[in-house]
Design a protein around this motif. Structure first.
Motif, PDB file in Angstrom:
ATOM      1  N   ARG A  14       0.834  -1.210   0.000  1.00 60.73           N
ATOM      2  CA  ARG A  14       0.000   0.000   0.000  1.00 60.73           C
ATOM      3  C   ARG A  14       0.868   1.259   0.000  1.00 60.73           C
ATOM      4  NH1 ARG A  14      -3.546   2.683  -2.197  1.00 60.73           N
ATOM      5  NH2 ARG A  14      -4.701   4.113  -0.888  1.00 60.73           N
ATOM      6  N   CYS A  18       0.725   4.132  -2.819  1.00 60.60           N
ATOM      7  CA  CYS A  18       0.480   5.539  -2.477  1.00 60.60           C
ATOM      8  C   CYS A  18       1.554   6.466  -3.025  1.00 60.60           C
ATOM      9  CB  CYS A  18       0.422   5.718  -0.962  1.00 60.60           C
ATOM     10  SG  CYS A  18      -1.048   5.066  -0.186  1.00 60.60           S
ATOM     11  N   GLY A  25      -4.631   7.560  -3.874  1.00 61.78           N
ATOM     12  CA  GLY A  25      -4.027   7.138  -2.629  1.00 61.78           C
ATOM     13  C   GLY A  25      -2.919   8.025  -2.130  1.00 61.78           C
ATOM     14  N   GLU A  31      -5.475   9.933   2.928  1.00 61.79           N
ATOM     15  CA  GLU A  31      -4.709   8.954   3.681  1.00 61.79           C
ATOM     16  C   GLU A  31      -3.393   9.542   4.169  1.00 61.79           C
ATOM     17  OE1 GLU A  31      -2.913   4.500   3.088  1.00 61.79           O
ATOM     18  OE2 GLU A  31      -4.577   5.146   1.861  1.00 61.79           O
ATOM     19  N   SER A  60       1.673   8.745   3.398  1.00 63.73           N
ATOM     20  CA  SER A  60       1.425   7.632   4.316  1.00 63.73           C
ATOM     21  C   SER A  60       2.694   6.980   4.860  1.00 63.73           C
ATOM     22  CB  SER A  60       0.547   6.588   3.640  1.00 63.73           C
ATOM     23  OG  SER A  60      -0.658   7.174   3.220  1.00 63.73           O
TER      24      SER A  60
END
Length: 102
Positions: A14, A18, A25, A31, A60
């Motif tokens: 993830r 991102c 994302g 996020e 993130s």
């Protein structure tokens, strides 16, 4: 242990999505702004290595901190418990056991 590895791998995937491999994302998704600014600063400082700070615009960073904690640190702990000091092929911090650049 396998479940921990899967969660760590999912967090790492993830994080990559991102920051590099998808248009969604990133900063626009909300996020990247999860948590207070002090928490974000803490995550970024946790990613610093050898005095080098993490890139301040990472989306993130908490995902990379989680992946690092779940994937790298357990491998080091298991190797140390076995008396090896470090798992085979495991390089952290850019240095080998003698402190030389890897």
């Amino acid at each position: 242990a396998p479940a921990v590895t899967w969660v760590g791998a999912a967090a790492l995937c993830r994080f990559v999505q991102c920051n590099w491999s998808s248009k969604g994302g990133g900063k626009g998704s909300g996020e990247a702004g999860v948590g207070p600014a002090s928490a974000r600063a803490g995550w970024l400082s946790a990613l610093g290595v050898d005095g080098e700070e993490a890139y301040v615009l990472l989306a993130s960073p908490q995902l990379l901190v989680a992946a690092r904690a779940l994937l790298i640190q357990p491998a080091e702990a298991l190797a140390a418990a076995a008396g090896g000091g470090r798992a085979p092929g495991c390089v952290t911090g850019g240095h080998d056991q003698a402190g030389h650049a890897a």
